[in-house]
Write an enzyme that holds these catalytic residues in place. Structure first.
Site: not given
Ligand code: PEP
Length: 252
Positions: A12, A10, A96, A168, A214, A174, A98
Site C-alpha cells: 500500500k 500489498n 482493491h 477480500e 487480516s 486491516g 481501497e
Molecule cells: C489488503 O490490503 O489487501 C489486505 C488484505 O490487508 P490486511 O491484510 O491488512 O487486512
C-alpha cells in the site's frame, strides 16, 4: 488440477524508500530454497524501480497496486502498464477494496484497467469483496457475482485464464477480523461455479483464487489447508519481514 499457491504482499502507501528496499531484500532471503509456491510484492509506484533492482534475478514477483487502461496520454496521476513493465513489474493488483471504496472505482473502470493489463501482458489480480452491510443483508453472492462478471466483462477464456482472483471481504481488511476458513471456502467454491458457468469447468479449476483480509502468521495454515484457497493477498502482515516469512512458509 494443481494451482501453484501465490503469497502476495500489498505494501500500500507504506514504507520509506530505504525500508522498502530492506524489506524486499528480506523477502528475497525468505524465498531462498522455497519451492512449489510463488511470492509477490506490490510496493508503491515510486519504490518499484529500486525494489526491482533488489528482486532482479530472483523468483520474487513484482506488482503495481493499480494501473491505467491506456498505454499513454493525458491521464494525470495515472501510471501505465508499459511503465510498470519497463520498471520490472509482471503483475498488477486491480479493484482493491481501497480503490473501490476510497477512490470510487466501479466495476466498469476496473474492467477497463484489467483489459489494459492483459493487453500489456501483465497478470492482473482482480480483487472482489462484500461490505459488512452487504453480508448482513444476505447479498454476498449477488454482490460477488456482479463484481466478478463485470470485472471479467469482454474477456475470452484464454484471457480469463490469465487472471488471478482475490476474495477480500471489506470488513476483514486491516481490521484484525478474518473470514474463517469455512466462510472463505464457501465463497471460493461459489466464485469457481460462476467461472464455470460463464466460461468452462476446466478454466474454473485452473484460475487461482487468493484470500485476503487480516491474514497473519496465526491463521495462514488453516486458510491454506482449504483446497480452494490458492494463496493470500496480505496487507499489514506483509510489512514485517518476520510475519511475511511465516506466511510464505505456511504448512502444506
Ligand atoms: C489488503 O490490503 O489487501 C489486505 C488484505 O490487508 P490486511 O491484510 O491488512 O487486512
Amino acid at each position: 488440477m494443481s494451482r501453484t499457491p501465490l503469497l502476495a504482499g500489498n505494501w500500500k502507501m507504506n514504507l520509506a524508500l530505504d525500508e522498502a528496499v530492506q524489506l524486499a531484500a528480506a523477502v528475497v532471503e525468505s524465498c531462498r530454497g522455497l519451492a512449489g509456491r510463488e511470492v509477490m510484492v506490490a510496493p508503491a509506484f515510486l519504490h518499484i524501480p529500486a525494489v526491482a533492482r533488489v528482486l532482479q534475478g530472483t523468483s520474487v514477483l513484482l506488482a503495481g497496486q493499480n494501473m491505467c487502461w491506456e498505454k499513454r496520454g493525458a491521464f494525470t496521476g495515472e501510471v501505465s502498464g508499459p511503465m510498470l513493465k519497463e520498471a520490472g513489474a509482471s503483475m498488477v493488483i486491480l479493484g482493491h477494496s481501497e480503490r473501490r471504496h476510497v477512490f470510487g472505482e466501479d466495476d466498469e473502470l476496473i474492467n477497463r484497467r484489467l483489459r489494459g493489463a492483459l493487453a500489456c501482458d501483465l497478470t492482473p489480480i482482480l480483487c472482489l469483496g462484500e461490505t459488512l452491510e452487504e453480508r448482513e443483508a444476505d447479498q454476498i453472492f449477488e454482490v460477488l457475482e456482479g463484481q466478478l462478471l463485470r470485472g471479467l466483462g469482454g474477456l475470452d477464456p484464454e484471457e480469463a485464464n490469465r487472471v488471478v482472483l482475490a476474495y477480500e471481504p471489506v470488513w476483514a481488511i486491516g481490521t484484525g477480523r478474518t473470514a474463517g476458513p469455512e466462510q472463505a471456502r464457501e465463497v471460493h467454491a461459489f466464485l469457481r461455479s460462476v467461472l464455470a458457468d460463464r466460461f468452462e469447468k476446466t478454466l474454473a479449476e485452473s484460475v487461482r483464487i487468493l484470500y485476503g483480509g487480516s491474514v497473519n502468521p496465526e491463521n495462514i495454515d488453516s486458510l491454506m489447508a482449504e483446497p480452494d484457497i490458492d494463496g493470500a493477498l496480505v496487507g499489514g502482515a506483509a510489512l514485517k519481514s518476520e510475519s511475511f516469512d511465516r506466511i510464505i512458509h505456511f504448512a502444506s
